[in-house]
Design a protein around this motif. Structure first.
Motif, short mmCIF file in Angstrom:
data_model
loop_
_atom_site.label_atom_id
_atom_site.label_comp_id
_atom_site.label_asym_id
_atom_site.label_seq_id
_atom_site.Cartn_x
_atom_site.Cartn_y
_atom_site.Cartn_z
N GLN A 592 35.88 40.67 33.81
CA GLN A 592 35.61 40.90 35.22
C GLN A 592 36.28 39.81 36.02
OE1 GLN A 592 31.51 41.28 36.07
NE2 GLN A 592 31.48 43.42 35.48
N GLU A 593 36.60 40.20 37.22
CA GLU A 593 37.17 39.20 38.11
C GLU A 593 36.11 38.15 38.37
OE1 GLU A 593 37.90 41.98 41.01
OE2 GLU A 593 39.92 42.47 40.34
N ASN A 594 36.49 36.96 38.22
CA ASN A 594 35.50 35.90 38.32
C ASN A 594 35.17 35.60 39.77
OD1 ASN A 594 35.26 35.58 35.57
ND2 ASN A 594 37.19 34.43 35.54
N VAL A 596 34.79 34.15 43.37
CA VAL A 596 35.91 33.92 44.26
C VAL A 596 35.89 32.55 44.90
CG1 VAL A 596 36.26 36.32 44.74
CG2 VAL A 596 34.61 35.07 46.07
N LYS A 599 38.67 30.49 44.04
CA LYS A 599 39.89 31.09 44.52
C LYS A 599 40.03 30.90 46.01
CE LYS A 599 40.45 34.11 40.77
NZ LYS A 599 40.01 35.33 40.16
N THR A 612 44.92 32.13 41.71
CA THR A 612 44.36 33.30 42.39
C THR A 612 44.56 34.57 41.60
OG1 THR A 612 46.42 33.57 43.57
CG2 THR A 612 44.71 32.31 44.66
N ARG A 613 45.14 34.43 40.47
CA ARG A 613 45.48 35.67 39.76
C ARG A 613 44.58 35.89 38.56
NH1 ARG A 613 51.16 38.40 38.50
NH2 ARG A 613 50.64 39.15 40.57
N ASP A 614 44.12 37.10 38.43
CA ASP A 614 43.43 37.52 37.21
C ASP A 614 44.27 38.60 36.56
OD1 ASP A 614 41.03 35.99 37.53
OD2 ASP A 614 40.48 37.36 39.14
N ARG B 152 41.50 41.47 47.69
CA ARG B 152 42.35 41.34 46.51
C ARG B 152 43.47 42.37 46.56
NH1 ARG B 152 40.16 38.47 42.04
NH2 ARG B 152 38.01 37.88 42.42
N LEU B 163 46.59 44.95 34.51
CA LEU B 163 46.16 44.92 35.89
C LEU B 163 46.25 43.48 36.37
CD1 LEU B 163 44.59 45.63 38.49
CD2 LEU B 163 42.52 45.60 37.14
N PHE B 164 47.00 43.29 37.43
CA PHE B 164 47.11 41.95 38.01
C PHE B 164 46.34 41.96 39.31
CE2 PHE B 164 50.93 42.87 35.61
CZ PHE B 164 50.95 41.79 34.74
N SER B 165 45.44 41.05 39.41
CA SER B 165 44.61 41.00 40.61
C SER B 165 44.85 39.67 41.29
CB SER B 165 43.15 41.16 40.21
OG SER B 165 42.32 40.77 41.24
N ASP B 166 45.37 39.74 42.50
CA ASP B 166 45.64 38.51 43.25
C ASP B 166 44.62 38.38 44.36
OD1 ASP B 166 47.86 37.58 41.88
OD2 ASP B 166 49.13 39.07 42.86
N TYR B 167 44.05 37.25 44.42
CA TYR B 167 43.04 37.02 45.43
C TYR B 167 43.69 36.48 46.70
CZ TYR B 167 38.77 35.44 47.62
OH TYR B 167 37.74 35.25 48.49
N THR B 200 54.35 36.54 39.46
CA THR B 200 53.46 35.40 39.23
C THR B 200 52.33 35.32 40.23
OG1 THR B 200 54.79 33.98 40.65
CG2 THR B 200 55.41 34.11 38.34
#
Lengths: 936, 293
Positions: A592-594, A596, A599, A612-614, B152, B163-167, B200
């Motif tokens: 899971q996305e941790n 924030v 971040k 910032t990337r998961d 995100r 899956l790349f998730s950028d915050y 990246t």
């Protein structure tokens, strides 16, 4: 004045007309008025038959006004006021009709309103034949008399044929052909037809005046009689041949007492119908009959109450058919008409050039008789009784199959009727239904099965003997009762052993209400299983009366049968629920996305990128890959989306942390027992209790990690061996977080927990005064643990052992004793491997990597550092509270997340952020240094 | 954010057509150069929030307040398919490269992939990783880029299966790929546009100066990736130099909020939407054919 004048004129006009009308009426009647009708008898009626009154022209004139007038005080009908918005558009344009009298608007008035055939289209030919045909059609039409369209539309011009014939001297109504000497006899009217009222003019072509004249001069030739065309209507219904159904004519206007003949005869009767139709139609068409009563204007009321009797209908198919014994079917009319037709074939007229009459008639088609049926043929199919193949009736089966002419079935090629769905599926090569065992037998071990087989064979043998004996007995006639108890017993025994001998009584308790009875039943089943034929007798209560015993015997036998037959079939129909309601696990995404918050700080520092990337493993659907023209990245996996793992359902207890101090000597002892208990019963479903245990361990980890964090340098844990790529990634992200974070995160972990008061309110354990005062985390969790145990005590009833220990533990204050904790931990880790991770979601990736060895070490260190940590914490306490508020403020900015998930992420964060780190102490120090800066 | 009306959409192939949709429940196909209305597509039950066209200009898709995703036939103007399944308004729709799949992002925080080839009523896959509504979806040949209100940017790489998730933090209003496919442009409600490295997730540039606090406004890159263009709530369109990040131009469009904009795929031509009107902007040298109302 003008109005009055016009009114007066109108009145005058009316009066004139009425008077004229009466005169005419009298003239029509044919009686010459002897005397002028006295004034008082001269009445005037309007067209509806109502009287009209006259007033003197000078005493008010035509009584226009309220009463018998145009309708209003003023004497005219005002155009009614329409005020709705919709009707505003259509203005009432007054046409000439508005100023005309109603009489003038009639059909042939000045402005005819109804549609009338104009002269152009009026039929010039008074074609009687056509008329007749029309009448026929009208009579047989579904709605009698519905030939209006034909009436209206007639050809304007005569056809060429007509024109030609006319020019050749043909006149309407005559037949076509050479003229004949003697005029043909008129057909007599059918005596069966009554003529009512005004009949149509007779259907013949001749004038009626000449009918009586017998004098016929020799040299006069006559036109041949007109022939009515044969009605070749195609058969478009589903009735039998020549079946007409009930003539609506007959049904509606039918004469009483007449016999309804559904099968009217052949063509000649059709001719009759043609001739008759006009006569039958003497009455006006319209709805009449019994149901409608007799109207006042109708003349005949003879049979209003005539009853409809069945005798009017044919109840038997006609048997007065001449000669042939074919009952119930209308014989073709060929036989009759053939002789006549031979005669008819002689053509009388002139034969055209180039043609000659056939010398011999056409040979008629040969008709072959239907095949003769065998003498003993019975037109009813007889179904053979289906007999299930059991050992008992194999003889019968054999006999049956022999009688049916089939060879005896050998087991290899069974007929398809004897196969059940499963076997048919096997034959077809289908994979058997998974998941649902079709029979309880599948639960049995191989050994048991073999034993069962033996037992079954034994019972079969016994049964055969028994049967032989009973047969012998019944044959000797010494015992007249049809079924001895032994035989009865034997039969159900057979059924049981054949179908399913091993009933698992655990889930089927037919007599649960009566424990004793249930016990007896189970005993009976057990005996059964062992193959004792007197199982029933043995298990019955000897203290009972004979009658009671008999009943119970029946009941048991039936229950056993019922269970045997229904359970296996039902279980194949149903499948297990995908997610059982009472199961304690749910599927959650593995990664899971941790949280924030770290971040966010990264974003603030514009440190996009790793922080910032998961990255997750994500499985696209196969079809989606196909549509995108991309090879499936995971061709072997059936997974779609993020990988999921089974976790415990979220409950309060999932979020409670239990410190290692909870392990007291008592617990230790008991837990060892528990361990043994577990070892003996591995397959047992894990209970809540296990969860709390795991949490204990989890907490020890977190405890350790927090320690490690507080003391950065030496407490660096060994990097755990990485299982696979994803986990490596997970660790990476975790480590990122840890880098980014500091003491701050610790508070967050706490912040997500419900307040102490809540737990107290729920679990009301009072004995902890030191923890309540200091709000030490340890105290908290101890308290929590107690709560957990108490709750478990209520909920889980199976783990008596465990409970006992927990109660003991709760009663005693627990001194710290770290050493004995390890066996439990080990055991738990084993279990985790067996059952998969069972902790709140985010913890998992870390937890999986943890092995026992590092844990132990960590743990020891943990203990050592514990006191120092406590003090450290207390100092921080104030800060924490302060920051909690801050944190909440931050959280508000974030969009709302699902409560459960946010909770989980938060709580889990407190654990996951403390995961094993592989960062250098320098890095951590750097972060720590930076932190105060940020806070400012 | 809420979207008033009429987001224009350019035909990606030749830029000869422009599609608008809005609160009148219809889609309208225009010739943007002449300003002539070519066709009106009606069939939605509520306002139409987004529309897109296929690569071959043969079909359109749209989504709106009626939670339905509609596939249209351009020539006949008929509804070909209507996909129902979203639990909330559909904010954004996109075809994939071959127009075999429609991806729709909804306020119900899911992206659903609808198969245009089969007659299945269910989506092929539902991407439900987002924690809040999806505001923008873009599709490349093997990627799905989605911006969500949860702050995100998620990039689903079908080829890699990752899956790349950028915050980003602030709720994301619009995202787009750069034309070279190396970067993603992200606009969010903190009045900032960010250019992120696609692989990246690193920040390559940040563009500020406009105002975007409330509405779901669009952003895009110019036809040669030289400039970053964004709508603003103060009635202007902002142009930044992509590399330097300096404000190049603030184009005043009108008094209201510039709701949406699209850049011509090959030419320096910009369409903007404000209120109920679409404006077409070109360089000065271009002989004007008029800005249709």
């Amino acid at each position: 004045m003008g109005l009055a004048w016009s009114r007066w004129k109108k009145m005058r006009k009316l009066r004139h007309r009425e008077v004229k009308m009466t005169r005419i009426a009298e003239l029509v009647k044919g009686e010459r008025p002897k005397k002028p009708i006295p004034l008082q008898d001269q009445t005037v009626r309007d067209e509806k038959g109502r009287y009209k009154r006259f007033h003197g022209a000078f005493s008010g004139g035509f009584s226009a006004g309220y009463f018998n007038t145009v309708g209003s005080k003023e004497g005219w009908t005002p155009s009614s006021f329409v005020s709705s918005r919709q009707n505003r558009a259509d203005k009432s344009v007054l046409g000439p009709e508005d100023f005309m009298d109603e009489e003038d608007l009639s059909e042939f008035g000045i402005a005819p309103k109804s549609i009338v055939t104009t002269d152009d289209f009026a039929s010039k030919t008074k074609d009687r034949i056509r008329e007749k045909a029309r009448q026929l059609a009208a009579a047989t039409a579904p709605i009698p008399g519905a030939t209006l369209l034909d009436d209206l539309i007639t050809p304007a011009k005569l056809s060429v044929g007509f024109e030609l014939l006319r020019k050749m001297g043909w006149k309407e109504g005559q037949g076509i052909g050479p003229r004949v000497k003697r005029r043909p006899r008129r057909q007599k009217p059918d005596p069966g037809v009554k003529i009512y009222g005004c009949a149509l003019p007779p259907g013949g072509s001749e004038g009626s005046e000449d009918e009586d004249d017998d004098y016929l001069p020799e040299n006069v030739t006559f036109a041949p009689k007109d022939v009515t065309p044969v009605d070749f209507t195609p058969k478009d219904n589903v009735h039998g041949l020549a079946y007409k159904g009930l003539d609506p004519h007959q049904a509606l206007f039918g004469t009483s007492g007449e016999h309804f003949n559904l099968f009217s005869g052949g063509p000649e009767e059709t001719g009759d119908l043609l001739g008759d139709i006009g006569v039958n139609k003497g009455r006006k068409l319209g709805i009449s009959g019994q149901a409608f009563g007799v109207g006042a204007l109708e003349e005949e009321d003879d049979d209003i109450y005539a009853t409809e009797t069945l005798s009017k209908y044919d109840t038997v198919l006609k048997d007065e058919e001449p000669g042939d014994g074919l009952y119930g079917w209308t014989a073709p009319r060929q036989y009759k008409s053939q002789k006549e037709s031979e005669k008819d074939l002689c053509y009388v007229g002139k034969i055209l050039d180039g043609f000659s009459l056939a010398s011999k008639p056409l040979s008629s088609k040969k008709i072959y008789p239907p095949p003769e049926l065998p003498r003993d043929y019975r037109p009813v199919h007889y179904f053979r009784p289906v007999v299930a193949a059991t050992s008992e009736n194999s003889h019968l089966l054999q006999v049956l199959s022999e009688s049916a002419g089939k060879p005896t079935n050998d087991p290899g090629t069974r007929s398809r009727h004897q196969l059940n769905a499963c076997k048919r599926g096997e034959l077809l090569g289908e994979t058997p239904i998974q998941g649902a065992p079709t029979s309880v037998l599948e639960f049995l071990s191989q050994k048991d099965k073999e034993r069962l087989k033996e037992v079954k064979q034994a019972t079969d043998l016994k049964a055969a003997q028994l049967r032989a004996r009973s047969l012998a007995q019944s044959a000797s006639g010494s015992r007249p009762q049809p079924l001895s108890p032994d035989v009865g017993h034997c039969s159900w025994h057979m059924a049981l052993s054949g179908g399913m001998a091993s009933t698992r009584t655990s889930n089927f308790k037919p007599f649960a209400k009566d424990p004793e009875k249930q016990k007896r039943y189970e005993e009976f089943l057990a005996n059964m299983k062992r193959g004792q034929k007197d199982a029933l007798e043995r298990c019955l209560d000897p203290g009972m009366t004979e009658w009671e015993r008999g009943r119970e015997r029946d009941e048991f036998a039936r229950a056993a049968l019922l269970y045997a037959s229904s359970h296996s079939t039902l279980s194949s129909r149903f499948t297990h629920a995908q997610e059982e309601d009472d199961s304690e696990q749910v599927e959650v995404p593995r990664d899971q996305e941790n949280d924030v918050s770290d971040k966010q700080s990264a974003v603030k520092m514009k440190m996009f990128g790793k922080l910032t990337r998961d990255t997750f493993e994500w499985h696209p659907d196969k079809l989606l890959c196909k549509r995108f023209n991309v090879p499936d990245p995971y061709p072997d996996s059936t997974l779609v989306g993020l990988p999921r793992v089974k976790r415990d359902k979220y409950s309060v207890f999932s979020f409670l942390t239990i410190p290692e101090t909870a392990s007291s000597p008592v617990t230790q002892a008991s837990s060892e027992k528990v361990a043994q208990h577990r070892a003996s019963d591995k397959s047992r479903k894990p209970s809540r209790w296990d969860t709390s245990k795991e949490e204990k361990k989890e907490d020890s980890i977190s405890e350790f990690l927090s320690l490690a964090r507080s003391k950065v340098g030496p407490a660096k844990p060994e990097p755990s061996p990485l299982v696979n790529k994803e986990e490596a990634r997970a660790t990476e992200s975790v480590s990122n977080k840890v880098v980014n974070k500091d003491v701050d995160s610790q508070t967050e972990g706490e912040g997500s927990r419900p307040s102490m008061d809540l737990f107290k309110a729920i679990f009301a354990s009072s004995s902890d005064e030191k923890s309540s005062s200091s709000e030490d985390e340890q105290g908290d969790s101890e308290d929590d643990q107690e709560g957990t145990r108490e709750a478990d005590f209520k909920s889980s009833q199976e783990t008596d052992l465990v409970e006992a220990s927990s109660v003991a533990q709760a009663s005693e204050p627990a001194p710290q004793e770290p050493a004995p904790f390890f066996p439990i931990q080990k055991m738990q880790i084993d279990e985790r491997e067996a059952f998969g991770p069972r902790l709140p979601p985010v913890f998992c990736p870390n937890a999986r990597q943890k092995l026992e060895a590092p844990l132990k070490e960590k743990h020891k260190k943990n203990k050592e550092k514990h006191k120092t940590k406590k003090e450290h914490r207390r100092k921080k306490e104030k800060k924490k509270k302060h920051r909690k508020h801050k944190h909440k403020g931050k959280q508000k900015n974030k969009k709302s997340e699902k409560s459960s998930s946010s909770e989980s992420t938060d709580s889990s964060d407190s654990q996951s952020e403390e995961g094993p780190t592989d960062l250098s102490p320098q890095e951590l120090l750097r972060r720590l240094k930076r932190l105060p800066l940020r806070r400012q | 954010g809420r979207r008033p009306s009429n987001p224009p959409w350019y035909s990606p192939v030749d830029g000869n057509y422009c599609l608008t949709c809005g609160s009148d429940k219809t889609l309208k196909l225009w010739n943007p150069l002449r300003g002539t209305l070519l066709r009106t597509y009606s069939g939605h039950g509520y306002e139409v929030l987004d529309a897109a066209g296929s690569f071959d200009n043969s079909s359109l898709c749209s989504g709106g307040g009626d939670k339905a995703v509609v596939l249209w036939d351009v020539a006949s103007g008929q509804v070909v398919r209507k996909f129902r399944g979203h639990a909330g308004k559909v904010n954004t729709v996109q075809f994939n490269e071959e127009a075999t799949v429609i991806l729709s992002g909804s306020i119900d925080s899911t992206i659903r992939c609808w198969d245009c080839r089969s007659r299945k009523p269910e989506p092929v896959q539902t991407l439900d990783e987002a924690r809040d509504g999806i505001s923008s979806v873009k599709v490349s040949d093997h990627e799905v880029l989605a911006g969500s209100v949860d702050g995100r940017v998620r990039r689903y790489d079908l080829r890699m299966g990752q899956l790349f998730s950028d915050y980003v933090g602030s709720p994301i209003t619009c995202i787009c790929f750069s034309r070279d496919g190396q970067c993603t442009l992200v606009s969010s409600l903190d009045s900032t546009l960010r250019l992120l490295d696609k692989d990246t997730g690193e920040l390559l540039g940040e563009y500020t100066g406009h105002k975007n606090k409330e509405y779901k406004l669009d952003c895009c890159l110019s036809e040669r990736d030289t400039h970053v263009v964004s709508c603003s709530e103060d009635g202007k369109v902002f142009f930044w130099d992509l590399v330097e990040g300096a404000l190049a131009l603030a184009l005043p469009v009108g008094p209201g909020v510039v709701q949406s904009l699209t850049y011509h795929p090959t030419e320096p031509c910009l369409l903007t939407a404000m209120g109920g009107s679409i404006q077409c902007w070109r360089e000065e040298t271009y002989e004007a054919e008029g800005a249709p109302g």
